[in-house]
Design an enzyme around this catalytic site. Structure first.
Site, PDB file in Angstrom:
ATOM      1  N   HIS A   1      41.482  41.827  47.269  1.00 32.89           N
ATOM      2  CA  HIS A   1      41.226  42.542  46.009  1.00 32.89           C
ATOM      3  C   HIS A   1      41.820  43.952  46.022  1.00 32.89           C
ATOM      4  O   HIS A   1      41.213  44.900  45.519  1.00 32.89           O
ATOM      5  CB  HIS A   1      39.726  42.605  45.705  1.00 32.89           C
TER       6      HIS A   1
ATOM      7  N   HIS B   1      42.118  29.220  40.635  1.00 28.21           N
ATOM      8  CA  HIS B   1      42.092  30.149  39.494  1.00 28.21           C
ATOM      9  C   HIS B   1      43.299  31.063  39.565  1.00 28.21           C
ATOM     10  O   HIS B   1      43.725  31.473  40.650  1.00 28.21           O
ATOM     11  CB  HIS B   1      40.786  30.939  39.444  1.00 28.21           C
TER      12      HIS B   1
ATOM     13  N   GLU C   1      39.949  28.649  47.483  1.00 30.95           N
ATOM     14  CA  GLU C   1      39.580  30.046  47.259  1.00 30.95           C
ATOM     15  C   GLU C   1      40.171  30.941  48.334  1.00 30.95           C
ATOM     16  O   GLU C   1      40.911  30.485  49.207  1.00 30.95           O
ATOM     17  CB  GLU C   1      38.055  30.199  47.224  1.00 30.95           C
TER      18      GLU C   1
ATOM     19  N   GLU D   1      37.837  33.102  36.847  1.00 31.63           N
ATOM     20  CA  GLU D   1      36.937  32.997  38.001  1.00 31.63           C
ATOM     21  C   GLU D   1      36.439  34.364  38.429  1.00 31.63           C
ATOM     22  O   GLU D   1      35.278  34.525  38.792  1.00 31.63           O
ATOM     23  CB  GLU D   1      37.653  32.323  39.167  1.00 31.63           C
ATOM     24  N   GLU D   2      37.308  35.357  38.379  1.00 34.14           N
ATOM     25  CA  GLU D   2      36.904  36.700  38.801  1.00 34.14           C
ATOM     26  C   GLU D   2      35.848  37.286  37.869  1.00 34.14           C
ATOM     27  O   GLU D   2      35.145  38.222  38.247  1.00 34.14           O
ATOM     28  CB  GLU D   2      38.128  37.633  38.850  1.00 34.14           C
TER      29      GLU D   2
ATOM     30  N   ASP E   1      44.322  35.534  46.451  1.00 35.90           N
ATOM     31  CA  ASP E   1      43.173  35.236  45.597  1.00 35.90           C
ATOM     32  C   ASP E   1      43.589  35.306  44.134  1.00 35.90           C
ATOM     33  O   ASP E   1      43.456  36.344  43.490  1.00 35.90           O
ATOM     34  CB  ASP E   1      42.055  36.248  45.879  1.00 35.90           C
TER      35      ASP E   1
END
Length: 926
Positions: free
Chosen positions: A372, A223, A296, A269-270, A235
């Site tokens: 994140h 993603h 991932e 995806e998030e 990510d």
């Protein structure tokens, strides 16, 4: 109680002292004990008459080096030769065991630093993949609905894919590109359960197949979207960069593929796995997909680990083990992740549950502290990480698209696999049914070994069984007391206000909790040795406590195997290798006791299971330590960390108990551990270990969320009942605002909020249904927000159905991210709605949460639900039959910032990572 020597043993004293033999405990030379009959060295614990353990004073002229203990036969030349059973000196024992542990821990870390083993094959170009990574991340955060995600990144990916298509057009493959923008809805039991609705999110699907087509497809998924506050290099931009280069390598092959591959670059995806759901449930290619690989991240860089496979379909694991250049996999991780202990999920779940296809889930797990956050940048990902990931994915895909099992995977569906790697050098995999047989064979061998000892002539009448049971009780009681003691220390640290001191200083936790746990366990066993086993030969106690460890591991092996867990291979290793080692060294131990040779070979026999177990310990701490920084205000992190350290010590010490009874004394070891604990406790109590760090080379940021929001509450007549505005603050770790208040005094407990139970989700704009994780939040008054595109929420119709329910239809027009909350009042219940599969999915508190997002040019969102009214109104509750609230979240563009947010953001210290945006909350009663 008077304890007599066994009838088969007679004692006579011989005034002999061999200076080469180390005594067990006495400061002077003890008498020799002659055995008139042969004594089995592994017999049950024999308690010698007090007369035998009488200590003699040193004779005049005796040298200190003459200290000894006779543990064997008489020196009578007419009899058998003497057997001198040695005991370890305290310093030597401490050096051996600590050196053993440090050596294995060093091997684990060395293996983790070796990202690529051997020379790359040259098929995968990590340099080109890095260029893709840097280009994708250069646009910054890419939340769904933003120009960065929907236009800039999509255009770059399409440009690169087109370049590959043009350059390989003359080859044996056909490359087809399809940009999908699906709309759909589904319910998921993640985070307590909620429903998701998405509209026109973006997927880029690329199909590579032979020119005459393919009937069976392999799916590779990544993603390119991110959370709103991170450039998302790990990510998951790096995975998309790897996939672009893998696509390039496969498309340039001169030999045609047997089957096709779909490379899915998904753009949502998030937003809780929305784009993958849109592909697998709506795209025409999805019907031909037989298996998938999902890439991932739960950290930044390092090695990508296989942490999920299946369901069933063991041929996928076999393909990875056979083809991967740098294997890194663990079935333990799979079973822990799928247990729900880790609050996370991936697209693997969507393909498994909604597509009914098997797959392999890989993720980067190192350095989750900056996952994140703004620190997840391309420069933190080593080229070696990209190379190994590319080598593995390319090799596994090449293997699978040439495999006949992909064409008819249902024939090979049944069964699970036990799989793990040994320091990343070699991977081991075998069917779970074979593992069950092996496990029971090893367990049977263990119990046969113990039963044989119980049947020896000197052990009949239940003597050995009783001693083994008592010793097991001592060990288990020691574990319980140790864990309880360490948890008390953790509680004291929490009450002193120094939680998470280890977040930046990990080894401080090892020194504090590890020293406490180790010292407590040694103290308990030392007390048992000196007080309970006062006159017992230490070599026999050492043998007995080895048997205890073997018994406990054997029982855990049987229990895990009966539960059908593939992780049972761990206790299998922890039984098989020590048992084999013990049998091989029995003669050495029988004739010489705890000699240096015996001790070294014994530890060597433990090396393989211990180094693997220490790798698993590393994985546990690598995952759970960063998670404590984002697990909310309700989970006490000291309890978690203290428990993990103690459990690790308990497991690692299982076969070291053997040595506690083979060492002359433990007083200096206990003194060293006690001193370490006291010093560390004082240092932690003094606040010398600050939890967070703003060091750009190794940041450990504190996560905090701020929303400048305006809340509006309407009554049953549609009139505004109340309205307020403020900056709503959430801390996502246990320390709350303890360390923030000194820097920003206005954020303190005087503005802490309370939950209004009569309002959906307490009356605050939760982006996700995680209020159960963070019950402590703060509300700082601030001016009203005025987004450029305010939400438009209206009730379109309300009608009573013939079956007695009330059907209500609504329309919503707002930003790309919104949350809908439904709270039926007492006596009322939702019966059906237009979302998901039609069955309302409620959370743990009986409320309903709907997560909404859209891409570009999305139409107005229309939905309906039917509610069964209450038979009679609740006088103590809110008026009406249901409360409906809608919150909006402005994650990008001009609406994301306000002057008040900018002002407060500049006050945060460098070690904090505040994420901020603008939101609104509107509640209605019906």
């Amino acid at each position: 109680m008077r304890i007599h020597a066994p009838p088969s043993l007679s004692v006579r004293f011989v005034p002999h002292c061999d200076p080469s033999v180390v005594r067990e405990k006495t400061p002077r030379c003890a008498p020799d004990v002659e055995l008139t009959e042969k004594m089995e060295s592994d017999a049950a614990v024999r308690r010698i008459k007090p007369l035998v353990t009488h200590r003699y004073a040193a004779q005049d002229g005796e040298r200190p080096s003459d200290r000894c203990e006779d543990n064997g036969y008489s020196d009578d030349p007419k009899r058998k030769p003497e057997v001198r059973l040695l005991l370890l000196r305290e310093g030597l024992a401490a050096a051996l065991l600590s050196g053993f542990v440090l050596l294995l821990w060093g091997l684990v870390h060395l293996s983790l630093q070796q990202l690529v083993i051997g020379k790359p094959s040259g098929e995968f170009n990590a340099g080109r993949a890095r260029q893709h990574l840097e280009k994708i991340t250069s646009v910054g955060p890419r939340p769904v609905g933003s120009q960065e995600n929907e236009v800039l990144t999509v255009n770059y990916l399409l440009e690169q894919i087109e370049n590959i298509r043009v350059r390989t057009a003359a080859g044996p493959h056909r490359l087809t590109v399809d940009v999908q923008r699906p709309t759909g809805s589904f319910s998921i039991d993640f985070l307590g359960g909620f429903t998701s609705f998405y509209d026109r999110v973006t997927n880029i699907a690329v199909k590579l197949e032979p020119k005459d087509g393919a009937q069976h497809l392999m799916l590779a998924n990544c993603h390119f979207d991110t959370v709103a506050n991170s450039p998302g290099a790990s990510d998951d931009a790096v995975s998309c960069a790897v996939m672009l280069e893998v696509l390039h390598a496969l498309a340039n092959q001169s030999t045609p593929l047997h089957h096709g591959v779909v490379f899915l670059f998904n753009g949502a995806e998030e937003n809780i796995l929305q784009a993958s759901h849109g592909f697998i449930t709506q795209h025409p290619w999805a019907k031909l997909v037989r298996a998938f690989i999902n890439l991932e991240a739960a950290g930044v860089g390092g090695k990508e680990v296989v942490f999920q496979t299946g369901p069933e379909n063991p041929w996928l694991v076999q393909a990875y083990v056979h083809a991967a250049k740098h294997p890194f996999a663990s079935v333990v991780g799979q079973e822990v992740f799928q247990s729900g202990v880790i609050p996370s999920d991936t697209d693997f779940r969507i393909y498994r549950d909604f597509g009914n296809i098997p797959g392999i889930d890989l993720a980067f797990i190192e350095n989750g502290f900056i996952y994140h956050t703004k620190y997840d940048t391309a420069n933190r990902i080593l080229t070696g990480s990209i190379q190994r990931a590319g080598d593995n994915i390319l090799a596994v895909l090449k293997h699978l698209v040439t495999s006949e099992k992909l064409a008819d995977s249902s024939e090979y569906r049944h069964g699970n696999m036990v799989f793990f790697d040994l320091l990343g050098v070699v991977a081991v995999a075998y069917p779970a049914r074979i593992g069950t047989i092996v496990n029971y064979m090893v367990a049977s061998a263990t119990f046969f070994y113990l039963a044989k000892k119980a049947s020896l002539p000197g052990n009949r009448g239940g003597r050995y069984v009783w001693d083994l049971a008592c010793a097991t009780g001592v060990v288990v009681l020691g574990w319980f007391v140790t864990l309880l003691s360490v948890l008390i220390v953790a509680l004291l640290i929490t009450l002193l206000g120094h939680s998470m001191f280890w977040y930046t200083h990990f080894y401080a936790a090892i020194c504090l909790y590890g020293a406490a746990a180790t010292g407590k366990m040694i103290l308990i066993q030392t007390l048992a040795k000196n007080l309970y086993y006062g006159g017992v030969r230490l070599v026999e106690l050492g043998s007995l406590y080895f048997d205890v460890s073997l018994l406990l591991w054997g029982c855990s092996l049987v229990w895990l195997t009966q539960r059908g867990l593939c992780s049972a291979y761990v206790p299998m290793l922890m039984v098989a290798f020590p048992l084999i080692t013990r049998l091989l060294l029995m003669k050495e131990f029988k004739h010489r006791g705890a000699s240096l040779k015996y001790s070294g070979l014994y530890l060597l026999g433990l090396a393989l299971p211990y180094v693997h177990f220490m790798f698993l310990i590393w994985v546990v701490f690598e995952i759970f330590t960063p998670i404590m920084g984002r697990s909310g205000t309700e989970i006490p992190p000291e309890v978690v960390m203290a428990s993990l350290v103690t459990l690790a010590i308990i497991v690692l010490s299982s076969y070291f108990l053997h040595f506690i009874y083979l060492v002359r004394s433990t007083k200096w070891i206990l003194a060293a551990l006690g001193s370490t604990f006291v010093v560390m406790f004082l240092l932690v109590s003094a606040g010398l270990f600050f939890p967070y760090s703003g060091n750009p080379n190794s940041p450990r940021p504190k996560r905090i969320f701020l929303q400048h929001t305006t809340r509006t509450f309407h009554n049953l007549q549609g009139q505004v009942e109340s309205r307020d505005s403020g900056i709503w603050i959430n801390s996502f770790d246990f320390t709350a605002v303890q360390h923030i208040t000194p820097h920003i005094p206005e954020i303190n407990d005087s503005i802490r909020t309370r939950c209004r139970e009569d309002r959906p989700f307490c009356g605050y704009p939760w982006f996700l249904p995680v209020k159960f994780l963070s019950r402590k939040n703060w509300y700082l008054p601030a001016p009203k927000v005025s987004p450029g595109s305010p939400v438009e929420f209206s009730l379109l119709s309300k009608e009573v159905t013939s079956w007695g329910t009330v059907k209500m239809t609504f329309s919503v027009n707002g930003p790309s991210h919104m949350s809908l909350y439904l709270m039926p009042h007492r006596g009322a219940s939702l019966s059906t709605w237009s979302l998901g599969d039609g069955t309302p999915q409620f959370d743990l508190n009986g409320e309903y949460f709907v997560f909404y997002s859209h891409g570009l040019n999305a139409p107005t969102w229309t939905f309906w639900f039917e509610i069964q009214p209450p038979t009679e109104p609740d006088p103590a509750g809110p008026e009406g039959m249901i409360s409906v609230a809608i919150s909006t979240h402005y994650f990008f563009g001009e609406d994301r910032r306000t002057a008040q947010l900018e002002e407060i953001l500049h006050k945060f210290p460098t070690w904090a990572f505040p994420s901020s945006w603008v939101s609104t909350y509107d509640m209605y009663r019906y």
